[in-house]
Write an enzyme that holds these catalytic residues in place. Structure first.
Site, PDB file in Angstrom:
ATOM      1  N   TYR A 207     -40.238   1.168  50.324  1.00  0.00           N
ATOM      2  CA  TYR A 207     -40.889   1.867  51.422  1.00  0.00           C
ATOM      3  C   TYR A 207     -39.858   2.093  52.510  1.00  0.00           C
ATOM      4  CZ  TYR A 207     -44.614   2.685  54.967  1.00  0.00           C
ATOM      5  OH  TYR A 207     -45.434   3.197  55.934  1.00  0.00           O
TER       6      TYR A 207
ATOM      7  N   LYS B 296     -41.427   5.324  48.550  1.00  0.00           N
ATOM      8  CA  LYS B 296     -42.173   6.129  49.518  1.00  0.00           C
ATOM      9  C   LYS B 296     -41.248   6.343  50.704  1.00  0.00           C
ATOM     10  CE  LYS B 296     -45.872   6.042  52.935  1.00  0.00           C
ATOM     11  NZ  LYS B 296     -46.875   5.213  53.657  1.00  0.00           N
TER      12      LYS B 296
END
Length: 304
Positions: A140, A168
């Protein structure tokens, strides 16, 4: 530890907000929200991320949110649990709990508050977590919260680890996103985490998107993904443009506050309660969100 990337992930993933009522996590509100986004066409759930205010939850509340999400999803869509921590041991513990609860994958950040003094430290942290992770791990990248990005070179290196299967990207830098896509294997799943970049990310090779506003207007994000999948770039562009005003409200007021205000507008939640330091939107901002939500829904209707 070796894990296998879940084949079910892809498309429009929703980083779910955490509803509160009378100072507590509202499991009833969370159930209503999950039904709303699944009915709206969302392909997966991402609880306890930034939009889910994970950093404002107690350990018991964190577990309640993960367990409730898995239980309500009931296998209809996969669950990628937020498992961020400031230590290797703490992150591994969160991943282990998510696995026990039945989540399909974990989302891990760099340590926040105390950041690495060299990029080698970030690589060491991510590798140490992956070595012990009980689930496939998605990185992330959110430098606004962790103090630094995960360097594309680091992503490329750790992408060879069996347990690190995707990323992400919430950095908002499309050049970074493209760099990561180019540096990683074809089966390494990269997701834009900025709602404003979903269409362009998909066209550039993203596996899907993890977009906060899919809490509010899931049908818009499902329709956008579907348009790209069938090669209808014009419709995808119209839908992407249609969420601009609502996304600008997020930039101005924060993703969780804006998403919760939008959910009240749509009648999904009765209140937009947040945990400090976040506060609810004022009357003018709520009115702007209501107008923006109506505009998005009108765009979706026009696209069908």
């Amino acid at each position: 530890m070796t894990t296998t990337a879940p084949d079910r992930f892809g498309g429009a993933l929703c980083p779910t907000i955490t509803p509160f009522a009378e100072g507590e996590v509202s499991t009833a509100g969370l159930e209503t929200l999950i039904e709303h986004v699944i009915e709206g066409g969302i392909d997966g759930l991402v609880p306890c991320g930034t939009t889910g205010e994970f950093a404002s939850l107690s350990a018991a509340e964190y577990r309640t949110v993960i367990e409730t999400t898995v239980d309500v999803a009931d296998g209809r869509v996969p669950v990628m649990a937020g498992t961020a921590g400031t230590s290797v041991a703490g992150t591994v513990e969160n991943v282990a709990f998510a696995a026990e609860a039945g989540a399909d994958a974990a989302l891990i950040t760099l340590p926040y508050f105390h950041t690495a003094n060299d990029e080698a430290g970030n690589e060491a942290f991510l590798t140490a977590v992956a070595d012990e992770a009980a689930l496939p791990c998605y990185l992330y990248n959110i430098p606004s919260c962790t103090g630094a990005p995960i360097a594309p070179e680091t992503v490329s290196t750790v992408a060879d680890h069996d347990s690190i299967v995707g990323l992400k990207d919430s950095g908002g830098d499309f050049t970074y996103f493209q760099d990561v896509v180019e540096r990683t294997p074809g089966d390494f799943q990269v997701y834009p985490g900025s709602d404003s970049l979903l269409a362009w990310g998909l066209l550039a090779g993203a596996a899907g998107g993890v977009c906060a506003l899919s809490n509010v207007v899931p049908e818009a994000f499902a329709a956008l993904v579907a348009a790209v999948e069938r090669g209808d770039v014009e419709t995808a562009t119209d839908l992407q443009t249609g969420i601009t005003s609502l996304f600008q409200a997020c930039v101005a007021h924060g993703f969780a506050p804006t998403a919760k205000a939008g959910l009240v507008v749509r009648g999904v939640l009765p209140e937009a309660t947040l945990r400090p330091p976040l506060v609810e939107l004022d009357a003018d901002a709520r009115e702007a969100v209501e107008t923006a939500v109506d505009d998005v829904l009108a765009t979706v209707e026009a696209s069908t």
